[in-house]
Design a protein around this motif. Structure first.
Motif, PDB file in Angstrom:
ATOM      1  N   ALA A 716      18.331 -25.940  28.716  1.00 54.69           N
ATOM      2  CA  ALA A 716      17.851 -27.096  29.457  1.00 54.69           C
ATOM      3  C   ALA A 716      16.420 -26.852  29.943  1.00 54.69           C
ATOM      4  CB  ALA A 716      18.764 -27.374  30.643  1.00 54.69           C
ATOM      5  N   VAL A 717      15.625 -27.888  29.958  1.00 57.47           N
ATOM      6  CA  VAL A 717      14.236 -27.795  30.417  1.00 57.47           C
ATOM      7  C   VAL A 717      14.223 -27.736  31.939  1.00 57.47           C
ATOM      8  CG1 VAL A 717      11.981 -28.901  30.412  1.00 57.47           C
ATOM      9  CG2 VAL A 717      13.480 -29.086  28.400  1.00 57.47           C
ATOM     10  N   ARG A 718      13.791 -26.603  32.466  1.00 61.32           N
ATOM     11  CA  ARG A 718      13.778 -26.419  33.918  1.00 61.32           C
ATOM     12  C   ARG A 718      12.584 -27.150  34.525  1.00 61.32           C
ATOM     13  NH1 ARG A 718      18.594 -23.297  34.915  1.00 61.32           N
ATOM     14  NH2 ARG A 718      19.100 -22.521  32.827  1.00 61.32           N
ATOM     15  N   VAL A 719      12.864 -28.021  35.463  1.00 61.89           N
ATOM     16  CA  VAL A 719      11.825 -28.814  36.125  1.00 61.89           C
ATOM     17  C   VAL A 719      11.818 -28.447  37.603  1.00 61.89           C
ATOM     18  CG1 VAL A 719      11.015 -31.132  36.693  1.00 61.89           C
ATOM     19  CG2 VAL A 719      12.116 -30.683  34.471  1.00 61.89           C
ATOM     20  N   PRO A 720      10.814 -27.694  38.069  1.00 59.53           N
ATOM     21  CA  PRO A 720      10.776 -27.329  39.489  1.00 59.53           C
ATOM     22  C   PRO A 720      10.413 -28.531  40.368  1.00 59.53           C
ATOM     23  CG  PRO A 720       8.810 -26.554  38.365  1.00 59.53           C
ATOM     24  CD  PRO A 720       9.704 -27.120  37.295  1.00 59.53           C
ATOM     25  N   LEU A 721      10.975 -28.528  41.560  1.00 65.82           N
ATOM     26  CA  LEU A 721      10.733 -29.604  42.526  1.00 65.82           C
ATOM     27  C   LEU A 721       9.962 -29.047  43.733  1.00 65.82           C
ATOM     28  CD1 LEU A 721      14.207 -31.402  42.619  1.00 65.82           C
ATOM     29  CD2 LEU A 721      12.238 -31.906  41.162  1.00 65.82           C
ATOM     30  N   ARG A 722       9.339 -29.977  44.410  1.00 66.25           N
ATOM     31  CA  ARG A 722       8.646 -29.618  45.660  1.00 66.25           C
ATOM     32  C   ARG A 722       9.047 -30.624  46.722  1.00 66.25           C
ATOM     33  NH1 ARG A 722       2.426 -27.556  46.266  1.00 66.25           N
ATOM     34  NH2 ARG A 722       2.603 -26.873  48.448  1.00 66.25           N
ATOM     35  N   LEU A 819      15.173 -25.668  42.430  1.00 61.94           N
ATOM     36  CA  LEU A 819      14.383 -25.463  43.640  1.00 61.94           C
ATOM     37  C   LEU A 819      14.868 -24.157  44.257  1.00 61.94           C
ATOM     38  CD1 LEU A 819      13.472 -28.265  46.187  1.00 61.94           C
ATOM     39  CD2 LEU A 819      13.383 -25.843  46.699  1.00 61.94           C
ATOM     40  N   ALA A 820      14.305 -23.041  43.809  1.00 57.13           N
ATOM     41  CA  ALA A 820      14.744 -21.716  44.260  1.00 57.13           C
ATOM     42  C   ALA A 820      14.163 -21.361  45.621  1.00 57.13           C
ATOM     43  CB  ALA A 820      14.349 -20.659  43.236  1.00 57.13           C
ATOM     44  N   ASN A 821      12.993 -21.926  45.951  1.00 56.12           N
ATOM     45  CA  ASN A 821      12.301 -21.612  47.199  1.00 56.12           C
ATOM     46  C   ASN A 821      12.157 -20.102  47.382  1.00 56.12           C
ATOM     47  OD1 ASN A 821      10.958 -22.375  49.544  1.00 56.12           O
ATOM     48  ND2 ASN A 821      12.802 -22.165  50.811  1.00 56.12           N
ATOM     49  N   ASP A 822      11.721 -19.443  46.299  1.00 51.74           N
ATOM     50  CA  ASP A 822      11.529 -17.997  46.307  1.00 51.74           C
ATOM     51  C   ASP A 822      10.024 -17.741  46.283  1.00 51.74           C
ATOM     52  OD1 ASP A 822      11.448 -15.276  45.898  1.00 51.74           O
ATOM     53  OD2 ASP A 822      12.980 -15.278  44.325  1.00 51.74           O
ATOM     54  N   PRO A 823       9.507 -17.081  47.335  1.00 54.41           N
ATOM     55  CA  PRO A 823       8.059 -16.850  47.359  1.00 54.41           C
ATOM     56  C   PRO A 823       7.565 -16.005  46.190  1.00 54.41           C
ATOM     57  CG  PRO A 823       9.170 -15.602  49.080  1.00 54.41           C
ATOM     58  CD  PRO A 823      10.184 -16.546  48.520  1.00 54.41           C
ATOM     59  N   ASP A 824       8.460 -15.185  45.597  1.00 52.03           N
ATOM     60  CA  ASP A 824       8.048 -14.399  44.440  1.00 52.03           C
ATOM     61  C   ASP A 824       7.953 -15.247  43.173  1.00 52.03           C
ATOM     62  OD1 ASP A 824       7.888 -12.102  45.958  1.00 52.03           O
ATOM     63  OD2 ASP A 824       9.986 -11.553  45.570  1.00 52.03           O
ATOM     64  N   GLU A 827       6.896 -20.930  40.970  1.00 48.00           N
ATOM     65  CA  GLU A 827       7.010 -21.882  39.862  1.00 48.00           C
ATOM     66  C   GLU A 827       8.438 -22.393  39.691  1.00 48.00           C
ATOM     67  OE1 GLU A 827       7.660 -17.737  38.198  1.00 48.00           O
ATOM     68  OE2 GLU A 827       6.308 -18.730  39.628  1.00 48.00           O
ATOM     69  N   ARG A 828       9.394 -21.868  40.455  1.00 48.97           N
ATOM     70  CA  ARG A 828      10.777 -22.339  40.380  1.00 48.97           C
ATOM     71  C   ARG A 828      11.109 -23.358  41.454  1.00 48.97           C
ATOM     72  NH1 ARG A 828      14.023 -16.597  39.350  1.00 48.97           N
ATOM     73  NH2 ARG A 828      12.952 -16.037  37.394  1.00 48.97           N
ATOM     74  N   GLY A 829      10.118 -23.905  42.104  1.00 53.07           N
ATOM     75  CA  GLY A 829      10.338 -24.911  43.130  1.00 53.07           C
ATOM     76  C   GLY A 829      10.123 -24.371  44.526  1.00 53.07           C
ATOM     77  N   GLN A 830       9.647 -25.274  45.422  1.00 48.97           N
ATOM     78  CA  GLN A 830       9.335 -24.848  46.776  1.00 48.97           C
ATOM     79  C   GLN A 830       9.842 -25.880  47.778  1.00 48.97           C
ATOM     80  OE1 GLN A 830       5.248 -23.326  47.428  1.00 48.97           O
ATOM     81  NE2 GLN A 830       4.899 -23.713  45.238  1.00 48.97           N
TER      82      GLN A 830
END
Length: 839
Positions: A716-722, A819-824, A827-830
């Motif tokens: 699946a195409v991962r689409v990060p969210l903010r 939306l991982a909200n991982d500072p590292d 690009e995985r969402g914030q």
């Protein structure tokens, strides 16, 4: 008079002039019709006629004939035909008769004299008349010779009650008939010979009637009662009746010392029962009688398919007492757990584990209490290592540790606690080793091989008849149907070949199961033959030389063996003698609960080092046989199911049936030379698509792919969210504490109550929209929140205010929000949270 009688009379008349015992007489031999004039009849006499003068026609041996003595009778439409003239000739024994008209197509009779008076003098009474027809040119279907015989008198049929179908009714019918045929016989004593004969015939008739009823009943799918009949009916539409299969289970062994040769395949285990001395399953008749009476279920360490020509492969993996229970390492953290989807961990200590080893990760004690009884049995899973363990040392504490990595297909489905702090009731003390890894794990399956101490190891089947079909039955019902060990094809030392995950043990189809029967025989020369069990003799690769057989199981579990006919499978010869070894135990009865297996036969070499064993997880996969009612309902429409993927939705439907696929989408695109089908899948728990899973899914979809189409499986195409949220804190509440509570809710992990966070991958589904309102509602439910305002709700790569305006973000069919909200990994969402107000 019949034709044969007339012929006999004619021969006597011919001999009358030469036989002194006979008086000479004349008679009509036959009648001819003139084709040119059908009203002209030529009467052929046996002897000559003296004159051709009309009216006097004297005969050679009798008185003269007159015209008035010749008459024609008969006819259907044309009657009363008169004789116009009678004249001798052209031969001396012929008479020409001219009729007044031509008759119809029926039969007429020419008569000399009157039928009521005696025949003319010198003429035979029988041969003074002859039958003829006027129309000689008409085609005849049959010989003109009359073949009428004496017709026997009509016999009245007996009044038989055809509704008589059982023994008493047959006796009554026959006695009633005998009462009519022999009214003076009235004996009804059972000892009488006639009554005994009647009862014997009634018994045979009853058996034949039952057989006829069975044949009529079993001839149709809706009325058949025998499972074999149903199996053969549904096979006509390529529907395979499911006879069920056995269950599998993972066993964890606790050893006193190392077991270098491992546990031999076929080693017998059993569930606990009253009177059993755990952990030893004693191999004596008393123990087995007690186990069977108590309903204990038997299991055996899995081997290859149960055949006589392929002995079980030995277990190549040794077991070590050091690997009984290995604690997970928490890296000095007071509270630490492995997250959902984890595929690696660290063990506390030095351990040697090979690639392909099976481990069971499980809670050993309750995280809040530290008590073993409080361990959550749902926090247990099986993993398989994809590389050898790596030994190292914690550089801070200098404690030896071991790094392990397992297959992505065995990713943790739940968070696993490694260290914790007990609650206040239990002293708030730190706990380590909350979870452990059991290293001495073997795979077993349900079923018991017949043999010592209760049964003979081999069973001699019935002799092959000199003619007819050979269809012997096994003395023990409930033969085990099992699939092959899924890991025998793996080569743990071959790192170039991908290894199967532990989850592969729970995945097999009906077509993979075969009866666990080892059948041997000898041919005419005394050479041994090994026969293998197959699911169906009509499957591919079975020819006239293949020594194979299939089984037919009845409703009571009775198992019949069915052999080939010389075209599909080797033909059985009358000189053969068969012996069978097999296992019994099948169906859902093998799906025993966790921690219920505690007995093992330790009679093999080195088995005494086994201190105990258990099954940390319940057995799985056991399936009862398909019911006749289910087959009647499904078989007639099974062939209507689409077995070829044509449209994009067909590929989606098939992909969703593959284990581990949560969502799927498909599209057909022309890629230059042909059409390619792109299948996009989302795995369970949001696990990334790895090469092994992709290969297995492509192999599964290959059988449905339409010719001319290429196939590609994509993740699946991962689409990060903010998302940005501003929260106003009410008076009297600490803003920092409130921010901590909110961040614990808006997380990609688990909330404090154990439920998935609002950004957990389980809440994002491929192709499913993501709504704003649940985020606002979740924040407002927190005590102390005065107001909530979302300032950003958009895609990371294409920001706009459409999401804020509509309150929903709609992905494409192949997109998956994250939306991982991982500072590292920004690009995985914030998720941005700002707070004001409060204290």
């Amino acid at each position: 008079m019949s034709t044969s009688a007339i012929d006999d009379r004619r021969e006597l008349v011919r001999r009358s002039t030469t036989d002194p015992a006979l008086a000479p007489v004349n008679g009509i031999d036959f009648i001819q019709i003139d084709p040119a004039d059908e009203a002209r009849l030529v009467v052929q006499f046996i002897f000559d006629i003296d004159t051709d003068v009309d009216p006097d026609l004297p005969t050679a041996v009798g008185a003269p004939l007159s015209k008035q003595l010749v008459s024609i009778a008969g006819g259907e439409r044309i009657r009363s035909i008169a004789v116009k003239s009678v004249q001798r000739g052209p031969a001396s024994n012929q008479l020409q008769v001219i009729a007044s008209e031509v008759g119809d197509f029926s039969t007429y009779t020419l008569q000399l004299g009157s039928p009521a008076d005696p025949p003319p003098a010198g003429f035979d009474p029988v041969l003074c008349a002859a039958s003829f027809t006027f129309h000689v040119e008409c085609a005849k279907r049959f010989d003109c010779k009359d073949s009428a015989l004496c017709v026997p008198p009509a016999q009245s049929a007996p009044n038989i009650d055809y509704l008589a179908r059982d023994y008493p009714a047959f006796v009554r019918v026959m006695l009633d008939r005998l009462a009519l045929l022999a009214p003076r016989w009235s004996e009804r004593n059972p000892a009488d010979l006639g009554v005994a004969l009647v009862e014997t015939l009634a018994y045979v008739a009853d058996q034949l009637g039952y057989r006829h009823d069975v044949i009529d009943t079993e001839a149709y799918l809706n009325t058949a009662r025998l499972r074999t009949s149903i199996r053969r009916h549904v096979r006509l539409v390529d529907y395979r009746l499911d006879d069920g299969c056995n269950a599998r289970v993972w066993l964890a062994l606790d050893l006193d010392a190392d077991l270098p040769q491992g546990v031999p395949p076929g080693t017998r285990c059993a569930t606990l029962f009253d009177g059993a001395g755990a952990p030893t399953l004693r191999a004596d008749a008393q123990t087995y009688d007690m186990a069977l009476a108590a309903g204990a279920q038997f299991f055996e360490v899995m081997a290859d398919r149960f055949t006589a020509d392929q002995p079980p492969r030995p277990n190549p993996r040794p077991l070590s007492a050091d690997n009984n229970a290995m604690s997970l390492y928490a890296w000095s953290a007071r509270e630490y757990c492995l997250p959902v989807g984890a595929t690696a961990a660290t063990l506390d200590g030095t351990y040697t584990l090979q690639r392909g080893a099976i481990l069971i990760l499980a809670e050993a004690c309750g995280p809040d209490t530290g008590a073993t009884a409080d361990a959550d049995p749902a926090r247990r899973c099986v993993v398989r290592l994809v590389r050898d363990s790596a030994k190292s040392t914690d550089p801070l504490t200098l404690r030896p540790v071991t790094r392990i990595v397992w297959h992505d297909g065995d990713a943790l489905p739940f968070p696993l606690c490694v260290s914790s702090v007990t609650d206040s009731t239990h002293g708030s003390r730190p706990l380590t080793g909350v979870s452990v890894a059991y290293g001495n794990v073997v795979l077993a399956d349900h079923g018991r091989t017949l043999g010592s101490p209760l049964e003979a190891p081999q069973e001699l089947l019935a002799a092959v008849p000199p003619y007819g079909r050979y269809r012997p039955l096994l003395s023990q019902p409930g033969v085990t149907l099992a699939a092959a060990n899924p890991y025998l094809a793996d080569q743990p030392g071959d790192t170039a070949k991908p290894i199967q995950p532990a989850a592969r043990a729970a995945s097999w189809s009906v077509a993979d199961t075969v009866p666990t029967i080892a059948l041997t025989s000898s041919d005419q020369d005394g050479n041994p033959l090994n026969w293998r069990a197959v699911g169906d003799l009509l499957e591919g690769g079975i020819d006239a030389e293949t020594t194979a057989f299939e089984t037919e199981v009845e409703n009571d579990g009775t198992t019949y063996l069915r052999f080939g006919d010389g075209v599909n499978g080797h033909l059985v010869e009358p000189s053969m003698q068969f012996t069978a070894s097999y296992r019994v135990g099948n169906g859902a009865a093998g799906n025993v609960a966790a921690d219920s297996i505690g007995l093992i036969d330790r009679g093999f070499e080195g088995g005494g080092v086994i201190r105990s064993l258990t099954n940390p997880l319940p057995a799985f996969g056991g399936r009862d046989a398909e019911t006749i009612a289910h087959a009647r309902q499904n078989a007639p429409i099974a062939f209507r199911q689409q077995e070829r993927a044509v449209t994009a939705q067909d590929y989606v439907d098939r992909a969703l049936q593959f284990a581990g696929v949560a969502r799927a989408a498909a599209s057909l695109r022309y890629t230059g030379s042909w059409t390619t089908v792109f299948v996009t899948v989302e795995r369970n728990a949001g696990v990334a698509l790895d090469a092994s899973f992709r290969t297995r899914l492509e192999a599964y979809l290959e059988r449905y792919r339409m010719a001319g189409h290429d196939l590609e499986v994509e993740d699946a195409v991962r689409v990060p969210l903010r998302v940005a949220m501003h929260v106003c804190v009410a008076n009297g509440y600490v803003a920092a504490d409130l921010a901590k509570l909110l961040l614990a809710i808006f997380t990609s992990g688990l909330q404090p109550d154990g439920t998935p966070g609002l950004f957990n991958p389980q809440r994002f589904l491929m192709g499913e929209p993501f709504y704003l309102s649940p985020l606002i509602a979740a924040a407002q439910r927190v005590e102390g929140v005065a107001s909530v305002k979302v300032t950003r709700f958009e895609r990371e790569q294409s920001p706009d205010r459409t999401g804020l305006r509509t309150g929903v973000l709609v992905p494409r069919a192949t997109e998956l929000f994250e939306l991982a909200n991982d500072p590292d990994f920004p690009e995985r969402g914030q998720f941005e949270l700002t707070i004001d107000g409060g204290i």
